[in-house]
Design an enzyme around this catalytic site. Structure first.
Site, PDB file in Angstrom:
ATOM      1  N   GLU A   6       0.826  -1.213   0.000  1.00  0.00           N
ATOM      2  CA  GLU A   6       0.000   0.000   0.000  1.00  0.00           C
ATOM      3  C   GLU A   6       0.856   1.257   0.000  1.00  0.00           C
ATOM      4  OE1 GLU A   6      -3.544  -0.099   2.937  1.00  0.00           O
ATOM      5  OE2 GLU A   6      -2.174  -1.637   3.656  1.00  0.00           O
ATOM      6  N   LYS A  35      -3.890  -5.163  15.329  1.00  0.00           N
ATOM      7  CA  LYS A  35      -4.997  -5.847  14.670  1.00  0.00           C
ATOM      8  C   LYS A  35      -5.700  -6.654  15.759  1.00  0.00           C
ATOM      9  CE  LYS A  35      -2.441  -6.194  10.308  1.00  0.00           C
ATOM     10  NZ  LYS A  35      -1.709  -7.115   9.394  1.00  0.00           N
ATOM     11  N   ASP A  48      -8.353  -3.294  -0.390  1.00  0.00           N
ATOM     12  CA  ASP A  48      -8.539  -2.215   0.578  1.00  0.00           C
ATOM     13  C   ASP A  48      -9.099  -0.950  -0.064  1.00  0.00           C
ATOM     14  OD1 ASP A  48      -7.442  -3.909   2.460  1.00  0.00           O
ATOM     15  OD2 ASP A  48      -5.426  -3.100   2.256  1.00  0.00           O
TER      16      ASP A  48
END
Length: 474
Positions: free
Chosen positions: A209, A386, A252
């Site tokens: 990303e 997470k 995403d």
């Protein structure tokens, strides 16, 4: 038993009299409704039923959803799941039946909740989060939650957290702040995905990303405006340079143009920021996810290319040099998982250079022992939390405290397999982490988090604080 004896036994006369007096003092236009609500509040809340089911995440893969009932209402939670798992994270309970959902079904986890966990928690006060989580951990007794499954435990834990907030009649983020001892809830800087690569997209980009951080915004609403405008300008730029196919998005929500290098992607984003008029106010971040293309001790930046030249392998030292140059040429303030999950040495070396925030993802897996080791050895300086890697709300709060005590940055993160549940938005505010990673301003399961943060900011009103320039140490 006579009516009077029944009234006396349960002290009903006194309770009804108190409710009537409260209604008179309030001068309520609807005394019956007021008295009803007053009496309802007087009853201590308790978990009365827990019902789990299998639903689907954003990739069409099964996950767990829970409806937790108290004598005051029903509270729902669902858990996310990642594409990759590590040996030190809490494990999911999956069916393994290849004929159904390729073995990814969660009926075993559902059955564990509906039978074993439900039986243990019925009658407990949902406001006592740590006791609920400890009860589940006591049932499991394994270090990685292998017996009950982290997905089963987390779904119940989050649902209980929502019920606890309702029992206290406070917003979820305020309840989380109370549980953690956080005095001032803070709206986080969003790390907004704008370009996807790695295993999250079908292009040739090795890193997972490229993100933008609207650090220069004055509030969260403005941060999302800046992020969305930049995202839309980027779409036009990609359309101009790569055609319509380049505007397809990854898991995403980031655009997935067929670019071949990190620098090429960063250049596109820089142009988009410039067109949007936010130069200097938006910074850049990269999630490298280097574990995905580490082969032996080298990194294959062409690991997705159909015709590999074999010329793009880099050593760990080469990667440090590349990151150092990128941080010099672009306004990069954060790099996530820059090396393989087991490469503690080079992660520490790069962190020591002080070029940017260095975020541990696969390196840490939100595991308390890994975090303690990284703090002791100064391996990285930020935690990517997470919640499904931890397994309960209580443990998530504890690892965030551990990271903050070490003066680390903390990012509350979504997963590639997400649901519409917006819990992590309230978690980020309640724990005052200062950073949240929830994907692009695209796809409903990602926007659910951003939209909830907009609601929270509206609710806080004049008391709302945006982490902004203080994003690392909110």
């Amino acid at each position: 038993m006579s009516v009077q004896e029944y009234l006396d036994k349960h002290m009903l006369s006194r309770k009804i009299e108190d409710a009537v007096n409260a209604a008179v003092r309030a001068k309520t236009p609807d005394p019956v409704l007021f008295i009803s609500n007053h009496m309802k509040k007087a009853v201590p809340s308790a978990i009365t039923r827990i019902k789990a089911r299998q639903i689907l995440d954003s990739r069409g893969i099964p996950t767990v959803e829970v409806d937790l009932y108290t004598n005051k209402g029903m509270y729902r939670a669902s858990v996310p799941s990642g594409a990759s798992t590590g040996m030190y994270e809490a494990v999911e309970m999956r069916d393994g039946e290849k004929g159904k959902f390729l073995g990814k079904g969660v009926s075993k986890a559902v059955n564990i909740i509906n039978a074993k966990i439900s039986e243990a928690l019925i009658g407990m006060d949902p406001a006592l989060q740590s006791q609920i989580d400890q009860a589940m951990m006591g049932l499991d007794k394994t270090e990685n939650k292998a017996e009950l499954g982290a997905n089963a435990m987390l779904a119940v834990s989050i649902a209980a957290c929502k019920a606890g907030a309702a029992e206290k009649e406070v917003p979820l983020y305020k309840h989380i702040a109370d549980l953690s001892g956080t005095s001032n809830p803070i709206l986080p800087v969003p790390a907004i995905t704008v370009i996807s690569g790695g295993k999250h997209a079908g292009n040739n980009l090795a890193v997972q990303e490229i993100m933008i951080l609207p650090i220069g915004a004055s509030n969260f609403g403005e941060a999302m405006q800046m992020g969305c405008e930049t995202y839309q300008h980027l779409k036009v730029i990609i359309l101009e340079r790569n055609g319509s196919s380049g505007c397809n998005v990854g898991v995403d929500g980031g655009f997935a143009p067929n670019i071949s290098s990190i620098a090429e992607g960063l250049d596109l984003v820089k142009v988009a920021i410039d067109r949007a008029g936010y130069n200097g106010r938006i910074k850049l971040a990269i999630d490298v996810a280097a574990t995905d293309f580490c082969i032996g001790k080298k990194y294959d930046l062409d690991f997705k290319a159909p015709n590999k030249s074999g010329q793009n392998f880099k050593t760990g030292e080469d990667m440090i040099e590349m990151y150092t140059q990128l941080c010099t040429e672009y306004p990069i303030v954060s790099i996530e998982q820059p090396f393989d999950k087991d490469d503690w040495e080079r992660t520490k070396l790069f962190t020591s250079l002080g070029k940017c925030q260095v975020v541990g993802d696969d390196l840490l897996m939100s595991n308390p022992k890994c975090i303690e080791r990284a703090i002791h050895e100064s391996t990285c300086n930020a935690l990517l939390l997470k919640v499904n890697q931890v397994g309960t709300v209580t443990e998530a709060i504890e690892v965030v405290k551990k990271a903050k005590d070490a003066h680390w940055g903390v990012i509350i993160s979504h997963r590639s397999g997400e649901t519409e549940d917006s819990f992590i938005a309230d978690l980020a505010v309640g724990l005052a982490t200062g950073q949240i990673k929830a994907g692009a301003p695209c796809r409903g399961e990602r926007l659910a988090k951003y939209n909830q943060l907009l609601r929270i900011e509206e609710e806080l009103g004049a008391e709302a604080t945006y982490s902004g320039e203080n994003w690392r140490q909110a």
